[in-house]
Design a protein around this motif. Structure first.
Motif, PDB file in Angstrom:
ATOM      1  N   GLU A 104      46.593  48.762  37.914  1.00 26.43           N
ATOM      2  CA  GLU A 104      47.479  49.889  38.190  1.00 26.43           C
ATOM      3  C   GLU A 104      48.826  49.738  37.472  1.00 26.43           C
ATOM      4  OE1 GLU A 104      47.544  50.885  42.358  1.00 26.43           O
ATOM      5  OE2 GLU A 104      45.465  51.588  42.241  1.00 26.43           O
ATOM      6  N   ASP A 105      49.602  50.834  37.469  1.00 25.05           N
ATOM      7  CA  ASP A 105      50.835  50.930  36.691  1.00 25.05           C
ATOM      8  C   ASP A 105      51.920  49.929  37.053  1.00 25.05           C
ATOM      9  OD1 ASP A 105      49.685  53.019  35.311  1.00 25.05           O
ATOM     10  OD2 ASP A 105      50.776  54.593  36.365  1.00 25.05           O
ATOM     11  N   ASP A 106      51.918  49.376  38.281  1.00 22.07           N
ATOM     12  CA  ASP A 106      52.994  48.465  38.671  1.00 22.07           C
ATOM     13  C   ASP A 106      52.765  47.032  38.186  1.00 22.07           C
ATOM     14  OD1 ASP A 106      50.861  48.235  40.403  1.00 22.07           O
ATOM     15  OD2 ASP A 106      52.072  48.062  42.209  1.00 22.07           O
ATOM     16  N   ILE A 107      51.640  46.741  37.586  1.00 22.52           N
ATOM     17  CA  ILE A 107      51.356  45.413  37.039  1.00 22.52           C
ATOM     18  C   ILE A 107      51.999  45.304  35.658  1.00 22.52           C
ATOM     19  CG2 ILE A 107      49.536  43.815  36.307  1.00 22.52           C
ATOM     20  CD1 ILE A 107      49.538  44.348  39.335  1.00 22.52           C
ATOM     21  N   LEU A 108      52.679  44.175  35.388  1.00 20.39           N
ATOM     22  CA  LEU A 108      53.339  43.964  34.103  1.00 20.39           C
ATOM     23  C   LEU A 108      52.540  43.067  33.151  1.00 20.39           C
ATOM     24  CD1 LEU A 108      57.017  43.346  35.314  1.00 20.39           C
ATOM     25  CD2 LEU A 108      56.010  45.472  34.462  1.00 20.39           C
ATOM     26  N   VAL A 109      51.828  42.092  33.721  1.00 19.66           N
ATOM     27  CA  VAL A 109      51.184  41.076  32.895  1.00 19.66           C
ATOM     28  C   VAL A 109      49.732  40.884  33.306  1.00 19.66           C
ATOM     29  CG1 VAL A 109      51.206  38.610  32.288  1.00 19.66           C
ATOM     30  CG2 VAL A 109      53.358  39.838  32.560  1.00 19.66           C
ATOM     31  N   ILE A 110      48.855  40.857  32.312  1.00 13.04           N
ATOM     32  CA  ILE A 110      47.484  40.408  32.521  1.00 13.04           C
ATOM     33  C   ILE A 110      47.451  39.003  31.936  1.00 13.04           C
ATOM     34  CG2 ILE A 110      45.047  40.777  32.020  1.00 13.04           C
ATOM     35  CD1 ILE A 110      45.753  43.790  31.627  1.00 13.04           C
ATOM     36  N   GLY A 111      47.276  38.015  32.784  1.00 13.83           N
ATOM     37  CA  GLY A 111      47.419  36.614  32.395  1.00 13.83           C
ATOM     38  C   GLY A 111      46.289  36.081  31.530  1.00 13.83           C
ATOM     39  N   ASP A 112      46.539  34.903  30.965  1.00  9.69           N
ATOM     40  CA  ASP A 112      45.556  34.215  30.137  1.00  9.69           C
ATOM     41  C   ASP A 112      44.265  34.014  30.925  1.00  9.69           C
ATOM     42  OD1 ASP A 112      47.631  34.028  28.323  1.00  9.69           O
ATOM     43  OD2 ASP A 112      47.955  31.875  28.603  1.00  9.69           O
ATOM     44  N   TYR A 113      43.150  34.299  30.292  1.00  5.71           N
ATOM     45  CA  TYR A 113      41.798  34.051  30.829  1.00  5.71           C
ATOM     46  C   TYR A 113      41.484  34.823  32.114  1.00  5.71           C
ATOM     47  CZ  TYR A 113      42.261  30.218  27.535  1.00  5.71           C
ATOM     48  OH  TYR A 113      42.491  29.487  26.392  1.00  5.71           O
TER      49      TYR A 113
END
Length: 195
Positions: A104-113
């Motif tokens: 969703e829009d409030d997430i800033l980072v999709i982390g490694d792996y």
């Protein structure tokens, strides 16, 4: 009588350390002159000198919910591999049970792996708040066919989508400044990248 050579006395400063005598050493040492320390001295430091564990700030991790075969992440700043594993464990499911992921829009980072080897993942929605896609975040998601990366994303990590063998179409937003090495490596069906 037989004369035996005089032996030179040894001065002991601690139970495990022996020091050879010097010329000025006397054969006996009074306890008040050379005290033996049997306990380590207590070290006292001010709180500023000792880092406190409570001061370590954990990233604001995402919450999640399961809607059928779709994992939805929301309400935090980061989706990390630990958050994804926690979601899988909590719902008693495996990576291959997840067909869709919604960030969703409030997430800033999709982390490694974070979603590495989600081999049955076919649908992916990345919210307009995400600014960074980590290294190998979606590597080997072999059933993924289309990816749209929003304008909010500024960096795509190394191998982020590598080995997504069914990936045929990629649309990259206009704010991406860096695309890591091998980001789309071994995407054998990739026929279109739109920037």
């Amino acid at each position: 009588s037989t004369d035996t050579p005089a032996t030179t006395p040894t001065v002991t400063t601690a139970p495990t350390e022996t020091v050879a005598p010097t010329e000025a050493a006397t054969p006996t040492v009074a306890p008040t002159e050379a005290p033996v320390i049997t306990e380590a001295p207590e070290i006292t430091e001010t709180p500023e000198e000792i880092p406190e564990v409570e001061e370590v700030i954990e990233p604001d991790l995402a919450s999640y919910r399961l809607d059928g075969d779709t994992l939805v992440f929301y309400g935090g700043k980061a989706v990390t591999v630990e958050v994804v594993e926690k979601a899988l464990n909590e719902y008693g499911i495996y990576q291959e049970d997840v067909r869709n992921v919604i960030i969703e829009d409030d997430i800033l980072v999709i982390g490694d792996y974070a979603f590495n080897y989600f081999t049955y993942l076919t649908g992916l929605e990345i919210g307009n708040g995400v600014t960074s896609i980590g290294e190998s975040a979606f590597e080997s998601c072999s059933e993924l066919t289309r990816v749209e990366i929003p304008d909010s994303v500024t960096s795509i990590g190394n191998s982020a989508f590598s080995c997504c063998s069914e990936l045929a179409e990629v649309k990259i937003g206009n704010c991406v400044k860096t695309i890591g090495e091998y980001a789309f490596w071994a995407c054998s069906d990739l026929t279109s990248i739109e920037i």
